[in-house]
Design a protein around this motif. Structure first.
Motif, PDB file in Angstrom:
ATOM      1  N   ASN A   1       0.811  -1.209   0.000  1.00  0.00           N
ATOM      2  CA  ASN A   1       0.000   0.000   0.000  1.00  0.00           C
ATOM      3  C   ASN A   1       0.849   1.266   0.000  1.00  0.00           C
ATOM      4  O   ASN A   1       0.538   2.236  -0.670  1.00  0.00           O
TER       5      ASN A   1
ATOM      6  N   THR B   1      -1.449   5.082   0.189  1.00  0.00           N
ATOM      7  CA  THR B   1      -2.269   4.200  -0.627  1.00  0.00           C
ATOM      8  C   THR B   1      -2.479   4.867  -1.975  1.00  0.00           C
ATOM      9  O   THR B   1      -2.283   6.083  -2.112  1.00  0.00           O
TER      10      THR B   1
ATOM     11  N   THR C   1      -1.460   1.104  -7.588  1.00  0.00           N
ATOM     12  CA  THR C   1      -0.708   0.548  -6.458  1.00  0.00           C
ATOM     13  C   THR C   1       0.764   0.366  -6.772  1.00  0.00           C
ATOM     14  O   THR C   1       1.619   0.547  -5.924  1.00  0.00           O
TER      15      THR C   1
END
Lengths: 111, 113
Positions: B30, B51, B71
């Motif tokens: 994350n 994130t 991501t």
């Protein structure tokens, strides 16, 4: 502001001895303290994490202590070897604190 | 890909030019971070992202920008490079934030002339 202090002078020791590196921090209370190893020209590599409620943590020849009263962590390498020569970084973290790295201490183990 | 990759490995850049340093991780972490490392000053955090879709400023953000569209990728852009941005740049990622170990890339050595 948060401040992290590691010995700026290189630590020279003989092979087989125990190396002890110090990390002191001020102006905050981290819940965790991480130690990393960095070799020349490479990125740091994680070694150990110790939590504030743990006094000591071990991994093979490595031992880390965390004294929240003294605001200090000690990093020990027992039976040191020339291959342990590197720079070691401490990184207090926790809560809202993103891990912040000390400047590191260079360890040189002489055969 | 295994872990974190950075590109380029090294670069010499003329002052005033724009440059993007690339960072990609395949661990589905994350959080991602950009640091610069200078002799005697240690690792200093430039920007971070907890994130995808969020970013934050670190200790030395001026002159740098980041984005986190997904991501895996976390590019760092120097809009108009200056000689003081000569440094080694490390990208890192972690599964969470404060209690999680960081995994570092191999670094990009940037020289601004």
């Amino acid at each position: 502001s948060q401040k992290i202090e590691q010995n700026s002078e290189a630590l020279n020791i003989q092979e087989g001895k125990t190396a002890t590196l110090t990390c002191n921090y001020t102006n905050y209370s981290p819940a965790y303290l991480q130690w990393y190893r960095q070799d020349p020209g490479r990125g740091p590599v994680f070694l150990l994490l110790i939590r504030e409620n743990e006094k000591e943590k071990r991994k093979e020849r490595l031992k880390v202590t965390f004294d929240t009263t003294l605001k200090q962590s000690l990093f020990h390498i027992t039976a040191s070897q020339p291959a342990d020569s590197a720079t070691y970084l401490c990184a207090p973290s926790g809560g809202s604190y993103i891990p912040t790295f000390g400047r590191g201490t260079s360890l040189i183990v002489h055969p | 890909i295994a872990g974190i990759t950075q590109a380029p490995t090294s670069q010499i850049l003329a002052a005033g030019r724009r440059m993007t340093l690339r960072c990609t991780q395949d661990m589905r972490h994350n959080a991602m971070y950009w640091y610069r490392q200078d002799l005697g000053l240690g690792l200093r955090l430039i920007h971070y992202s907890n994130t995808a879709g969020t970013t934050g400023k670190g200790e030395v953000p001026d002159g740098y920008s980041v984005s986190r569209a997904n991501t895996d990728d976390f590019p760092l852009t120097l809009a108009s490079a200056v000689p003081s941005q000569t440094s080694v740049y490390f990208c890192a990622s972690s599964d969470g934030t404060s209690s999680y170990e960081q995994y570092f890339g191999p670094g990009t050595r940037l020289t601004v002339t």
